[in-house]
Design an enzyme around this catalytic site. Structure first.
Site, PDB file in Angstrom:
ATOM      1  CB  CYS A  90       2.453  12.237   5.198  1.00 35.44           C
ATOM      2  SG  CYS A  90       3.916  11.241   4.872  1.00 35.44           S
ATOM      3  CG  MET A  91       3.561  12.679  11.375  1.00 38.65           C
ATOM      4  SD  MET A  91       3.326  13.906  12.671  1.00 38.65           S
ATOM      5  CE  MET A  91       4.257  13.164  14.003  1.00 38.65           C
TER       6      MET A  91
END
Length: 175
Positions: A90-91
């Site tokens: 997740c980014m």
């Protein structure tokens, strides 16, 4: 079953690949699969003065068929002490944040962002916490780990050769 790339995504990913080959990003190498332009494999080299120094980190990017209008999914395959192997990361430039995604971001920008996130200490989905000592141990093990991966060996023959040279020089040093 793999999704088919649109004409737009095929064109854009091809252009991004040419840009990466012509103007490489420090510590980043990436190639699409010959059989599927939507699946890319990358290697991040551990930058100097980081706990990842000397390591090579193989991962995978899956682009949606309507790239660049939707963000890719990112995974790290090599154990590294920062990202959980095989887990989605997740980014802001990943599938987790479609509202913050910009179609102007290139493959190079995404991978450079991933390298930056790897060097950071922020927590998120797909992130693990470990000591610098553990990261350094995993960096040392990363070469042998990646040599066991057929896709890595096929897409990154220069790194396979470098790994073999490293082994040979270590063998010569020991004997």
């Amino acid at each position: 079953m793999a999704s088919q790339a649109s004409t737009i995504s095929t064109k854009r990913l091809g252009e991004d690949y040419v840009k990466l080959l012509q103007d490489p990003i420090p510590y980043v190498t990436a190639h699409p699969l010959e059989s599927n332009i939507l699946e890319w494999h990358y290697v991040l080299r551990g930058p100097p003065d980081s706990p990842y120094t000397g390591g090579i980190y193989h991962g995978k990017v899956n682009f949606p068929p309507d790239f660049p209008f939707k963000p890719p999914a990112l995974r790290m395959l090599t154990p590294n002490g920062r990202f959980r192997p095989q887990a989605s990361i997740c980014m802001s430039m990943s599938e987790y944040h479609p509202k913050t995604w910009s179609p102007l971001w290139t493959v190079g920008a995404v991978l450079n962002g991933l390298l930056s996130f790897m060097l950071d200490t922020d927590y998120g989905v797909g992130v693990v916490q470990s000591s610098d000592q553990m990261k350094q141990e995993l960096a040392a093990q990363s070469w042998d780990f990646n040599l066991k991966d057929k896709t890595f060996c096929k897409l990154f023959p220069d790194l396979v050769e470098e790994a073999n040279q490293r082994k040979n020089s270590l063998y010569i040093t020991i004997t």
